[in-house]
Motif scaffolding. Structure first.
Motif, PDB file in Angstrom:
ATOM      1  N   GLU A 166       0.840  -1.202   0.000  1.00  0.00           N
ATOM      2  CA  GLU A 166       0.000   0.000   0.000  1.00  0.00           C
ATOM      3  C   GLU A 166       0.875   1.253   0.000  1.00  0.00           C
ATOM      4  OE1 GLU A 166      -3.556   2.103   2.652  1.00  0.00           O
ATOM      5  OE2 GLU A 166      -2.713   0.190   3.296  1.00  0.00           O
ATOM      6  N   SER A 167       0.419   2.274  -0.724  1.00  0.00           N
ATOM      7  CA  SER A 167       1.162   3.514  -0.853  1.00  0.00           C
ATOM      8  C   SER A 167       0.238   4.704  -0.614  1.00  0.00           C
ATOM      9  CB  SER A 167       1.774   3.596  -2.258  1.00  0.00           C
ATOM     10  OG  SER A 167       2.486   4.799  -2.419  1.00  0.00           O
ATOM     11  N   LEU A 168       0.751   5.723   0.046  1.00  0.00           N
ATOM     12  CA  LEU A 168       0.002   6.944   0.296  1.00  0.00           C
ATOM     13  C   LEU A 168       0.829   8.135  -0.166  1.00  0.00           C
ATOM     14  CD1 LEU A 168      -2.377   8.522   1.623  1.00  0.00           C
ATOM     15  CD2 LEU A 168      -1.028   8.475   3.744  1.00  0.00           C
ATOM     16  N   PRO A 169       0.413   8.813  -1.247  1.00  0.00           N
ATOM     17  CA  PRO A 169       1.146  10.007  -1.689  1.00  0.00           C
ATOM     18  C   PRO A 169       1.084  11.105  -0.630  1.00  0.00           C
ATOM     19  CG  PRO A 169      -0.377   9.238  -3.383  1.00  0.00           C
ATOM     20  CD  PRO A 169      -0.700   8.483  -2.133  1.00  0.00           C
ATOM     21  N   ILE A 170       2.217  11.705  -0.326  1.00  0.00           N
ATOM     22  CA  ILE A 170       2.297  12.789   0.645  1.00  0.00           C
ATOM     23  C   ILE A 170       2.603  14.107  -0.072  1.00  0.00           C
ATOM     24  CG2 ILE A 170       3.479  13.639   2.716  1.00  0.00           C
ATOM     25  CD1 ILE A 170       1.833  11.102   3.228  1.00  0.00           C
ATOM     26  N   THR A 171       3.561  14.082  -0.967  1.00  0.00           N
ATOM     27  CA  THR A 171       3.934  15.246  -1.778  1.00  0.00           C
ATOM     28  C   THR A 171       4.154  14.754  -3.210  1.00  0.00           C
ATOM     29  OG1 THR A 171       6.340  15.042  -1.558  1.00  0.00           O
ATOM     30  CG2 THR A 171       5.181  16.218   0.215  1.00  0.00           C
ATOM     31  N   PRO A 172       4.425  15.657  -4.148  1.00  0.00           N
ATOM     32  CA  PRO A 172       4.715  15.220  -5.527  1.00  0.00           C
ATOM     33  C   PRO A 172       6.020  14.426  -5.679  1.00  0.00           C
ATOM     34  CG  PRO A 172       4.027  17.513  -5.505  1.00  0.00           C
ATOM     35  CD  PRO A 172       4.229  17.108  -4.073  1.00  0.00           C
ATOM     36  N   VAL A 187       4.945   4.047   1.960  1.00  0.00           N
ATOM     37  CA  VAL A 187       4.636   2.761   1.344  1.00  0.00           C
ATOM     38  C   VAL A 187       5.149   1.661   2.262  1.00  0.00           C
ATOM     39  CG1 VAL A 187       6.783   2.725  -0.013  1.00  0.00           C
ATOM     40  CG2 VAL A 187       4.819   1.404  -0.779  1.00  0.00           C
ATOM     41  N   LEU A 188       4.444   0.556   2.315  1.00  0.00           N
ATOM     42  CA  LEU A 188       4.923  -0.562   3.127  1.00  0.00           C
ATOM     43  C   LEU A 188       5.492  -1.639   2.216  1.00  0.00           C
ATOM     44  CD1 LEU A 188       5.325  -2.107   5.747  1.00  0.00           C
ATOM     45  CD2 LEU A 188       2.956  -2.901   5.561  1.00  0.00           C
ATOM     46  N   VAL A 189       6.797  -1.845   2.323  1.00  0.00           N
ATOM     47  CA  VAL A 189       7.468  -2.907   1.579  1.00  0.00           C
ATOM     48  C   VAL A 189       8.460  -3.597   2.511  1.00  0.00           C
ATOM     49  CG1 VAL A 189       7.206  -1.862  -0.713  1.00  0.00           C
ATOM     50  CG2 VAL A 189       9.211  -1.321   0.649  1.00  0.00           C
ATOM     51  N   TYR A 190       8.845  -4.804   2.135  1.00  0.00           N
ATOM     52  CA  TYR A 190       9.797  -5.577   2.919  1.00  0.00           C
ATOM     53  C   TYR A 190      11.047  -5.811   2.083  1.00  0.00           C
ATOM     54  CZ  TYR A 190       5.484  -6.694   5.432  1.00  0.00           C
ATOM     55  OH  TYR A 190       4.300  -6.613   6.105  1.00  0.00           O
ATOM     56  N   ASN A 191      12.191  -5.761   2.742  1.00  0.00           N
ATOM     57  CA  ASN A 191      13.457  -5.989   2.073  1.00  0.00           C
ATOM     58  C   ASN A 191      14.166  -7.149   2.764  1.00  0.00           C
ATOM     59  OD1 ASN A 191      15.966  -5.924   0.888  1.00  0.00           O
ATOM     60  ND2 ASN A 191      16.411  -3.808   1.418  1.00  0.00           N
ATOM     61  N   LYS A 192      14.294  -8.269   2.063  1.00  0.00           N
ATOM     62  CA  LYS A 192      14.990  -9.433   2.618  1.00  0.00           C
ATOM     63  C   LYS A 192      16.491  -9.360   2.377  1.00  0.00           C
ATOM     64  CE  LYS A 192      11.073 -12.489   2.445  1.00  0.00           C
ATOM     65  NZ  LYS A 192      10.564 -13.809   2.203  1.00  0.00           N
TER      66      LYS A 192
END
Length: 167
Positions: free
Chosen positions: A40-46, A51-56
């Protein structure tokens, strides 16, 4: 005996800064994971999204697609780096810029190690971009590590400059 007390006080300050960073990092990760679903992503500015992501993997998702061994490897690297940084802080408590750099790196390393141990991946949520080109998502710990690394390099370059000879 005064030196030991000064060393103890000096390292306590830097460990406190690292601890504050770990707490801030973990609170922001808890907030994002309790608010967002994966991807999921939420724009805050241009130029900035949450965003919620995972990095293994490591920085820039290096080795993220491997079979899982990288979790243990990067956890061990983070723990080893943390132990070495604490040694350097004990050895150089009066070196302010160096100690700031080390405290930032230490706090970031511990923040990401906590993620790897608890979840098997690092939680990333800050997404900077220009147009359609996105910087890899990152977190507070990553930011602290990067700022600390820049300060460390600057400090080393500054130390390497020797005054001009008067002859």
């Amino acid at each position: 005996m005064t030196t030991n007390t000064a060393t103890h006080t000096g390292i306590t300050r830097w460990l406190g800064i690292a601890a504050i960073l770990v707490i801030l990092d973990q609170i922001t990760k808890i907030a994002i994971t309790s608010t967002f679903v994966y991807g999921e992503s939420l724009p805050i500015t241009p130029f900035f999204n949450l965003v919620l992501v995972y990095n293994k993997g490591a920085a820039f998702s290096f080795l993220a697609t491997e079979t899982g061994w990288q979790r243990h490897f990067f956890t061990a690297v983070g723990i080893g780096a943390s132990v070495f940084i604490i040694y350097l802080l004990k050895k150089n408590p009066g070196e302010r810029l160096l100690s700031w750099a080390l405290a930032l790196i230490l706090g970031g390393a511990i923040g990401n190690v906590i993620d790897r141990v608890l979840y098997g991946h690092v939680i990333d949520f800050l997404d900077l971009y220009i147009g359609n080109r996105h910087w890899p998502a990152f977190n507070i710990a990553d930011s602290a590590i990067c700022i600390g690394a820049v300060l460390f390099v600057y400090d080393e370059l500054r130390r390497g400059k020797k005054p001009a000879s008067s002859t």
